[in-house]
Design an enzyme around this catalytic site. Structure first.
Site, PDB file in Angstrom:
ATOM      1  CD  GLU A 170      -1.584  -2.343   5.703  1.00 54.03           C
ATOM      2  OE1 GLU A 170      -2.762  -1.953   5.551  1.00 54.03           O
ATOM      3  OE2 GLU A 170      -0.599  -1.633   5.427  1.00 54.03           O
ATOM      4  N   GLY A 228       3.085  -0.733   0.050  1.00 53.77           N
ATOM      5  CA  GLY A 228       3.742  -1.690   0.932  1.00 53.77           C
ATOM      6  C   GLY A 228       2.773  -2.803   1.302  1.00 53.77           C
ATOM      7  CD  GLU A 282      -6.441  -0.302   4.441  1.00 52.93           C
ATOM      8  OE1 GLU A 282      -5.319  -0.413   3.923  1.00 52.93           O
ATOM      9  OE2 GLU A 282      -7.079   0.762   4.477  1.00 52.93           O
ATOM     10  CG  HIS A 328      -5.925   0.263   7.969  1.00 56.25           C
ATOM     11  ND1 HIS A 328      -6.286   1.560   8.233  1.00 56.25           N
ATOM     12  CD2 HIS A 328      -4.761   0.336   7.280  1.00 56.25           C
ATOM     13  CE1 HIS A 328      -5.366   2.384   7.720  1.00 56.25           C
ATOM     14  NE2 HIS A 328      -4.425   1.664   7.147  1.00 56.25           N
TER      15      HIS A 328
HETATM   16  N1  BES Z   1      -4.236   1.773   2.961  1.00 49.36           N
HETATM   17  C1  BES Z   1      -2.857   1.725   2.704  1.00 49.36           C
HETATM   18  C2  BES Z   1      -2.510   1.215   1.339  1.00 49.36           C
HETATM   19  C3  BES Z   1      -2.538   2.264   0.271  1.00 49.36           C
HETATM   20  C4  BES Z   1      -1.503   3.162   0.162  1.00 49.36           C
HETATM   21  C5  BES Z   1      -3.565   2.329  -0.630  1.00 49.36           C
HETATM   22  C6  BES Z   1      -1.528   4.123  -0.824  1.00 49.36           C
HETATM   23  C7  BES Z   1      -3.593   3.279  -1.610  1.00 49.36           C
HETATM   24  C8  BES Z   1      -2.574   4.180  -1.721  1.00 49.36           C
HETATM   25  C9  BES Z   1      -2.150   0.818   3.718  1.00 49.36           C
HETATM   26  O1  BES Z   1      -2.823   0.643   4.904  1.00 49.36           O
HETATM   27  C10 BES Z   1      -0.867   1.494   4.056  1.00 49.36           C
HETATM   28  O2  BES Z   1      -0.916   2.513   4.678  1.00 49.36           O
HETATM   29  N2  BES Z   1       0.251   0.954   3.624  1.00 49.36           N
HETATM   30  C11 BES Z   1       1.536   1.545   3.843  1.00 49.36           C
HETATM   31  C12 BES Z   1       2.319   0.805   4.865  1.00 49.36           C
HETATM   32  C13 BES Z   1       2.268   1.343   6.243  1.00 49.36           C
HETATM   33  C14 BES Z   1       3.064   0.517   7.205  1.00 49.36           C
HETATM   34  C15 BES Z   1       2.705   2.771   6.344  1.00 49.36           C
HETATM   35  C16 BES Z   1       2.289   1.483   2.551  1.00 49.36           C
HETATM   36  O3  BES Z   1       1.877   0.768   1.660  1.00 49.36           O
HETATM   37  O4  BES Z   1       3.301   2.165   2.436  1.00 49.36           O
HETATM   38 ZN    ZN Z   2      -2.744   2.282   6.145  1.00 47.14          ZN
END
Ligand code: BES
Ligand code: ZN
Length: 924
Positions: free
Chosen positions: A336, A299, A302, A339
């Site tokens: 984000e 989604g 960060e 983070h």
């Molecule tokens: N750090 C994650 C992105 C990520 C997700 C990297 C999976 C590698 C693998 C980011 O901060 C995150 O958590 N994104 C979520 C959105 C959030 C609002 C729950 C996502 O991408 O679903």
């Molecule tokens: Zn996250």
């Protein structure tokens, strides 16, 4: 170097062999990178050959004498003859060299054996040249594209996605979160593009040899982990926004979507400011860019100072995106940016503690959105959604602890799951509530200050919080956070507290055991949790007090200490434990207490029970009925009160639980009884909300809009009242618009439901009409709504045609959307058998389609397993999984969860189906 190799070969010696015995999944600890100089030239002009090449210079501090340098590198071509190594500073001769190199493909190691031993205390500079394809796999350094509708051309951009372990696909590096270093990034590209990275631009100058190319050098970063490095070359537009404290804030999107950036641009600085206050620490970088990437696997991500998003999460169009989507944008920006402190400034030492990043960001994002948009009242909703999710996942034997050992790269990807996010968030909330505001804030602040630009483990956080709690006097002095929290983060699952009241003595005996859905498994010796006990009674109704009155404790050997609660009310009054679900546990009561609760719920007084606890009672009793700890008659009496209910949370709780039953029952002969029951339950609220009439203007409140959407969806699929007719007529009037891409009369709050219902009951022409709208839409949220709705058809051939479009790499469905389309198809009645067969028949090509993101395969199994409930189908699916080991590798966790989910369904059908039907019939 070649000559050294020849001599070694002649002597029958091989340094290569000697060092290749290093086969551990973690990097050796002899070296530590201090600074990276990364120069990357990106060529986007030739669609037949997208490439990048670059140089990385790494300053490496030696901690222990060593003869080799082990780095991460994956799918990079490295020119061995151009490697240089020299000592910088210190004594002795600066020149060193490399005798040989090797690769360990299992752990993505690139090992360089050095001519001279590297000496502890010295610093060396290693320089490497590398190149690779700029591929389209949505990880590493990859390409993305969009259509420029004016010029009728495809435009290409490049961007990175490194977390958790893909920086190694972009440049050779020490790709573990503990190796923080500063990064000086320089990007080379055609001058018509913009280059972005974590830091602001330092200078731009012409390329020395390629005409019309430039080099853009960015300022050196603060010390950070490799997974947070980011850069992009693109031709996007941007919206600036400024924060009073001067942080430059910009929001980027493809030019044609720039007007969808307003909300995110307005929000970003407010969020930053909120966290500066919450954490008591200023945002440390001079700027933040947030960018909407057309092809993006997660989604959002960060990256420090350059936060990347999928278009669907960042962009908001008042005309085409719903209120729910707007909340989604607020939430993800808040997540984000949280983070930037929790994760970027202080980073987990190793992926075992990933939950510290994700659980915290999830939790504080909820606080932040509530602060910025109090009128939305989203915090309770977020809290409840998180709890509902984990009560399910974590009741599986195959779940895992929040803090989990990571011994392979694939396990790192598996950790980005509901346990790290939702359970992580829920236990942090529990801690916040039992610590109180002051201890929570001061503890966090001192943790962030102590570990800024460094790495930490959960124990470090516990220590800061314990100190703060004792200082604030908000926790007994003989308690420490570590003892309490270890019981939640190191053990799998959550407890059910069994409350047995003695109505004459006015006491209650409490016991705890792990709650498991699988009734074949014994619950004894499955753990003990330190449980904060808040409770209230019918007379007191003090649901707002979420601080624990008492604790359930555990002995040092992990046995639960029996607990008796005194001074409870008499036999005519209920008690409820866990005010506002302040901790993630379930509560079962004796029959008399349930009876009292049912009486209140089914009376005018039902609102005297807090709305969160009403949702809790529904969820708990339906779980207990599922596992046979309660009669379905009792459970159905509880949920029958919903005919009075007008609030979101109890309905959310009911719908989530009922959907598991629906998945099974709609495939059985007794469905008609269930259908009548559901109709009876939802008709009053459907009428109360004026069905699916256009009330966008009159219903402004987020929670009401959300409730309306949910009720509409159930009402149309159960054909309540005029739901289907109204939905179809909205769709008809849209279809008759001369310019449907400009004018859409369907109300935003029910658009998804109107599309889906119309496709379900409509013709193939309706489907094709909607598909054309998908192709023409310029707003990602609208595109997503359409894609999901197209899965609602009941026509087998239409579903089959759609399935085949998903995995067509050259087709019009982006890879990023493929999973959700598959899931949508699989969740429908007509689509389920087709999706299951399609996966079984094509598992090989589908796994190639996602390679190397093998974790995507997990998302295909889970939705199917939820709908399998006969032993025969279970065995068939189990055999399929066993026969597809190669295609389903690295997703053991999802496989085990799928198998257990099916087994639980089988148990339910065998043990409850008849009983449930009998109970339902009595209520009709
Ligand atoms: N750090 C994650 C992105 C990520 C997700 C990297 C999976 C590698 C693998 C980011 O901060 C995150 O958590 N994104 C979520 C959105 C959030 C609002 C729950 C996502 O991408 O679903
Ligand atoms: Zn996250």
């Amino acid at each position: 170097m070649k000559c050294v190799l020849l001599i070694l070969a002649a002597l029958g010696l091989s340094l290569a062999e000697e060092s290749s015995t290093y086969d551990h999944f973690r990097l050796p600890t002899a070296l530590r990178p201090q600074k990276y100089d990364v120069r990357i030239l990106t060529q986007l002009e030739n669609p037949d050959d997208f490439r990048f090449n670059g140089t990385v210079k790494i300053q490496i501090e030696v901690l222990k004498n060593t003869h080799n340098i082990t780095l991460h590198s994956k799918d990079l071509t490295i020119n061995d003859t151009e490697i240089t190594l020299r000592q910088i500073g210190g004594e002795g001769k600066p020149e060193n060299c490399i005798t040989s190199t090797e690769r360990n493909p299992i752990h993505d190691f690139y090992i360089l054996n050095t001519c001279e031993e590297l000496l502890a205390g010295q610093v060396y500079e290693l320089s490497l040249r590398f190149s690779a394809q700029l591929q389209d796999q949505l990880s590493g350094y990859y390409r993305s594209s969009y259509e420029d509708s004016v010029a009728n051309e495809t435009r290409w951009i490049s961007v990175t996605q490194f977390e958790p372990s893909s920086a190694r696909l972009a440049f050779p590096c020490f790709d573990e979160p503990g190796y923080k270093a500063s990064f000086a990034i320089t990007l080379g590209y055609h001058q018509k593009y913009t280059g972005l990275s974590n830091m602001p631009v330092r200078e731009t100058r012409p390329h020395e040899s390629i005409p019309e190319y430039v080099w853009t050098a960015f300022e050196e970063s603060v010390p950070m982990s490799t997974y947070l490095v980011a850069y992009s070359v693109n031709d996007f537009s941007h919206k600036p926004s400024t924060l009073p404290n001067g942080t430059l804030f910009r929001t980027w999107a493809r030019p044609n979507a720039i007007d969808q950036c307003d909300y995110a641009a307005e929000l970003g600085p407010k969020v930053l400011q909120y966290y500066e206050q919450l954490f008591g620490t200023k945002f440390p970088l001079p700027k933040v860019d947030q960018i909407a990437v057309p092809d993006f696997s997660a989604g959002a991500m960060e990256n420090w100072g350059l936060v990347t998003y999928a278009e669907v999460t960042l962009l908001y169009s008042p005309e085409y995106s719903s209120q729910v989507a707007k909340h989604g944008t607020a939430n993800i920006v808040a997540h984000e940016l949280a983070h930037q402190w929790f994760g970027n400034l202080v980073t987990m030492e190793w992926w075992t503690d990933l939950w510290l990043n994700e659980g915290f960001a999830t939790y504080v994002a909820g606080l932040c959105v509530e602060d910025i948009h109090p009128e939305w009242r989203t915090l309770q909703f977020e809290t409840m959604s998180n709890l509902l999710t984990i009560f399910r996942t974590d009741s599986l034997e195959s779940s895992h602890p929040i803090s989990r050992p990571i011994e392979m790269t694939s396990q790192t990807s598996e950790s980005f799951d509901t346990i790290s996010y939702q359970k992580g968030s829920s236990v942090i909330r529990m801690m916040h509530l039992f610590l109180g505001e002051e201890a929570f804030r001061t503890g966090l602040k001192s943790y962030l200050e102590r570990y800024a630009y460094k790495n930490a483990e959960q124990d470090n956080l516990w220590e800061s919080l314990t100190q703060a709690a004792h200082k604030a006097g908000s926790m007994p002095t003989d308690y420490d956070i570590k003892t309490i929290m270890d019981s939640w983060t190191l053990q799998t699952g959550y407890p059910v507290i069994n409350v047995t009241r003695n109505y004459t003595a006015r006491t209650a005996k409490l016991s705890q055991e792990r709650y498991l859905l699988n009734t074949d498994i014994s619950r004894t010796h499955k753990g003990c949790w330190w449980v904060p006990l808040s409770y209230t009674s019918q007379a007191e109704k003090d649901f707002n007090n979420t601080a624990p009155k008492e604790w359930m404790e555990c002995t040092e050997t992990g046995e639960s200490v029996p607990k008796t609660i005194q001074d409870l009310p008499g036999p005519d009054q209920w008690v409820i434990f866990n005010n506002q679900l302040s901790a993630p546990y379930k509560v079962n009561y004796d029959a008399q207490n349930w009876k009292l609760l049912i009486e209140t719920l089914n009376s005018e007084e039902y609102q005297s029970i807090h709305v969160v606890n009403r949702a809790q009672l529904i969820d708990d009793v339906l779980y207990f009925a599922w596992t046979g700890e309660q009669d379905y008659e009792i459970a159905l009496q509880v949920i029958s009160y919903l005919q009075r209910e007008r609030e979101l949370l109890p309905w959310k709780s009911a719908f989530e639980n009922l959907s598991f039953l629906t998945g099974i029952l709609r495939q059985t002969p007794n469905y008609k009884f269930y259908k009548s029951f559901i109709r009876k339950l939802i008709t009053p609220i459907y009428e109360h909300m004026h069905g699916i009439n256009d009330t966008d203007a009159s219903v402004q409140q987020q929670d009401k809009i959300r409730l309306k959407g949910m009720v509409a969806q159930w009402a149309c699929s159960y054909e309540v009242s005029d739901c289907v007719t109204r939905a179809v007529s909205y769709f008809r009037s849209w279809r008759s618009e001369a310019n449907p891409d400009e004018i859409n009369p369907v109300p935003l709050a029910v658009r998804d439901n109107v599309y889906c219902t119309s496709i379900e009951h409509g013709s193939v022409e309706d489907w094709d009409f909607l598909w054309t709208r998908y192709q023409k839409a310029n707003v990602a949220t609208e595109k997503q709504t359409i894609l999901d709705s197209l899965a609602c058809s009941q026509k087998v051939w239409v579903q089959q045609r759609y399935l085949e479009r998903i995995f067509d790499a050259k087709g019009e469905i982006r890879k990023q959307d493929s999973l959700s389309v598959f899931q949508s198809i699989a969740s429908t009645q007509a689509g389920f058998p087709l999706a299951k067969k399609y996966l079984m028949d094509n598992v090989d090509s589908i796994s190639k389609f996602y390679h190397p993101q093998s974790e995507s395969m997990a998302e295909l199994l889970l939705p199917l397993s939820e709908l399998i409930f006969t032993r025969k189908d279970y065995n068939e699916f189990k055999n399929f999984i066993a026969d597809s080991k190669e295609q389903l590798k690295d997703i053991d966790q999802a496989i085990n969860q799928s198998l257990e989910t099916m087994l639980i369904n089988v148990q339910w059908k065998e043990q409850n189906y008849e009983r449930f039907t009998e109970a339902i019939k009595k209520l009709l």
